[in-house]
Write a protein that holds these residues in place. Structure first.
Motif, short mmCIF file in Angstrom:
data_model
loop_
_atom_site.label_atom_id
_atom_site.label_comp_id
_atom_site.label_asym_id
_atom_site.label_seq_id
_atom_site.Cartn_x
_atom_site.Cartn_y
_atom_site.Cartn_z
N LYS A 28 23.60 -7.54 30.64
CA LYS A 28 25.02 -7.29 30.89
C LYS A 28 25.21 -5.96 31.63
O LYS A 28 24.54 -4.98 31.35
CB LYS A 28 25.77 -7.25 29.55
N ARG A 29 26.15 -5.97 32.59
CA ARG A 29 26.48 -4.84 33.45
C ARG A 29 25.45 -4.60 34.56
O ARG A 29 25.53 -3.61 35.27
CB ARG A 29 26.72 -3.55 32.64
N ASP A 30 24.50 -5.51 34.70
CA ASP A 30 23.56 -5.47 35.82
C ASP A 30 23.91 -6.60 36.79
O ASP A 30 24.30 -7.69 36.36
CB ASP A 30 22.11 -5.65 35.35
N LEU A 31 23.73 -6.37 38.09
CA LEU A 31 23.98 -7.42 39.07
C LEU A 31 22.70 -8.12 39.49
O LEU A 31 22.71 -8.94 40.40
CB LEU A 31 24.70 -6.85 40.30
N THR A 32 21.58 -7.81 38.83
CA THR A 32 20.42 -8.67 38.92
C THR A 32 20.72 -9.94 38.11
O THR A 32 21.68 -9.98 37.33
CB THR A 32 19.18 -7.95 38.39
N GLU A 33 19.91 -10.98 38.30
CA GLU A 33 20.28 -12.30 37.78
C GLU A 33 20.43 -12.34 36.27
O GLU A 33 21.23 -13.12 35.73
CB GLU A 33 19.25 -13.35 38.23
N GLY A 34 19.70 -11.51 35.54
CA GLY A 34 19.84 -11.49 34.08
C GLY A 34 21.21 -11.04 33.63
O GLY A 34 21.61 -11.31 32.48
N GLY A 35 21.94 -10.36 34.48
CA GLY A 35 23.27 -9.90 34.11
C GLY A 35 24.39 -10.81 34.55
O GLY A 35 25.50 -10.72 34.02
N ILE A 36 24.11 -11.71 35.51
CA ILE A 36 25.19 -12.52 36.07
C ILE A 36 24.93 -14.02 36.03
O ILE A 36 25.88 -14.81 36.17
CB ILE A 36 25.51 -12.12 37.52
N ARG A 37 23.70 -14.44 35.85
CA ARG A 37 23.41 -15.89 35.83
C ARG A 37 23.37 -16.36 34.38
O ARG A 37 22.53 -15.92 33.59
CB ARG A 37 22.08 -16.19 36.51
N VAL A 38 24.28 -17.25 34.04
CA VAL A 38 24.38 -17.74 32.66
C VAL A 38 24.47 -19.27 32.68
O VAL A 38 24.85 -19.86 33.69
CB VAL A 38 25.62 -17.16 31.95
N PRO A 39 24.12 -19.92 31.57
CA PRO A 39 24.26 -21.38 31.52
C PRO A 39 25.73 -21.78 31.55
O PRO A 39 26.61 -21.04 31.10
CB PRO A 39 23.62 -21.75 30.17
N GLY A 53 30.22 -13.25 45.72
CA GLY A 53 30.15 -11.80 45.80
C GLY A 53 30.40 -11.15 44.45
O GLY A 53 31.26 -11.59 43.68
N PHE A 54 29.64 -10.09 44.16
CA PHE A 54 29.82 -9.30 42.94
C PHE A 54 29.84 -7.82 43.31
O PHE A 54 29.15 -7.39 44.23
CB PHE A 54 28.67 -9.52 41.95
N ALA A 55 30.61 -7.06 42.57
CA ALA A 55 30.58 -5.61 42.67
C ALA A 55 30.81 -5.05 41.28
O ALA A 55 31.61 -5.59 40.51
CB ALA A 55 31.65 -5.09 43.63
N TYR A 56 30.12 -3.95 40.96
CA TYR A 56 30.26 -3.38 39.61
C TYR A 56 30.33 -1.86 39.68
O TYR A 56 29.64 -1.23 40.48
CB TYR A 56 29.10 -3.80 38.72
#
Length: 299
Positions: free
Chosen positions: A136-147, A210-213
């Motif tokens: 969470k709070r990362d824009l790598t896939e572990g933070g944004i890719r969910v089932p 697109g994502f931005a954090y």
């Protein structure tokens, strides 16, 4: 005080007299009760409805109650795991309850149930990313890719796995597509219709994600990250003092863990995607400044 949630003329009044007073039971149960009341009222009035149900689970602080806590205590899980998995199970029960309600009211065939998490697992929790980098709070896939799960019996028959990413920004264009209505052209719309993917007519997105954090309101200062994802490749970028400082290109079809930067191997792809991402960033910047009209990429 009263908090009122309404859609069309379907109103549910939720009296709130003291926000420090504990409500007995699991919080998912409380939200399930409100949701059932809303659905039953809509159906009794023969009204279409849109129910947005943001469960708290498993946002910290998560606390499991019986019988769900006892289920995991018996299996010798740690105290944190008991609360984490117990809270998820309690939420799962409420999702099942609402799906059963749709069948009871005989509206399940023409009702879309769309379930997804809002981000990857929080740091320091038992949540897993299946090997993806970040949380969470990362824009790598572990933070944004969910089932994600979607149920729509009238349109989707049988079980099917879809690997094409769909984002919450796609919800509005998708619903408008289902209703055969036009997407507004007087404002930027980041998402695209996912209907062709849902029906199996396409395996590719019509527009990137697109994502931005941690972005300042005007994007012109500060340190933050952005991500730009198409059907195969992803750009992960870092900004320092509002300026692009570094970017990385990944092939998500072969390297979802984002271990190998391909920006030197495929410079043209990286350059094009960074340019498109910059156009999107400018569009978001203009929107944040409340300027009227669309900028950059229009989908």
């Amino acid at each position: 005080q009263n908090m009122t949630s309404s859609f069309n003329d379907i109103d549910i009044d939720i009296p709130v007299t003291n926000l420090t007073t504990l409500i007995p039971g699991d919080d998912s149960l409380y939200l399930g009760n409100l949701s059932e009341s809303f659905i039953r009222r809509a159906v009794s009035r023969k009204k279409p409805f849109l129910l947005y149900l943001p469960f708290h689970t498993v946002h910290v602080r998560y606390i499991a109650v019986d019988p769900y806590a006892s289920m995991y205590k018996k299996l010798n899980y740690t105290a944190q795991e008991v609360d984490y998995y117990g809270a998820i199970t309690a939420m799962d029960v409420q999702v099942g309850r609402l799906r059963a309600l749709l069948r009871e009211l005989e509206i399940e065939n023409n009702t879309i149930v769309w379930f997804a998490s809002d981000n990857g697992p929080e740091h320091g929790t038992p949540g897993e990313t299946n090997g993806l980098r970040g949380r969470k709070r990362d824009l790598t896939e572990g933070g944004i890719r969910v089932p994600g799960l979607l149920e729509w019996p009238a349109m989707v028959t049988g079980n099917r796995r879809v690997d094409t990413p769909i984002v919450s920004s796609d919800l509005l264009p998708t619903l408008l597509d289902i209703w055969k209505d036009k997407v507004p052209d007087d404002r930027p719309i980041d998402g695209c219709s996912a209907l062709p993917i849902i029906t199996g007519q396409s395996r590719e997105r019509a527009a990137p994600i697109g994502f931005a954090y941690k972005v300042p309101r005007n994007f012109s200062s500060g340190d933050y990250h952005t991500a730009w994802i198409d059907n195969q490749y992803k750009i992960f970028a870092e900004y320092k003092n509002g300026k692009l400082s570094s970017s990385f290109l990944y092939d998500l079809t072969k390297d979802m863990a984002e271990t190998t930067d391909l920006s030197q191997k495929f410079p043209d792809i990286a350059k094009k995607m960074v340019a498109d991402m910059e156009m999107w960033r400018q569009s978001v910047m203009h929107s944040a400044e409340d300027e009227v009209g669309c900028y950059g990429i229009r989908h």
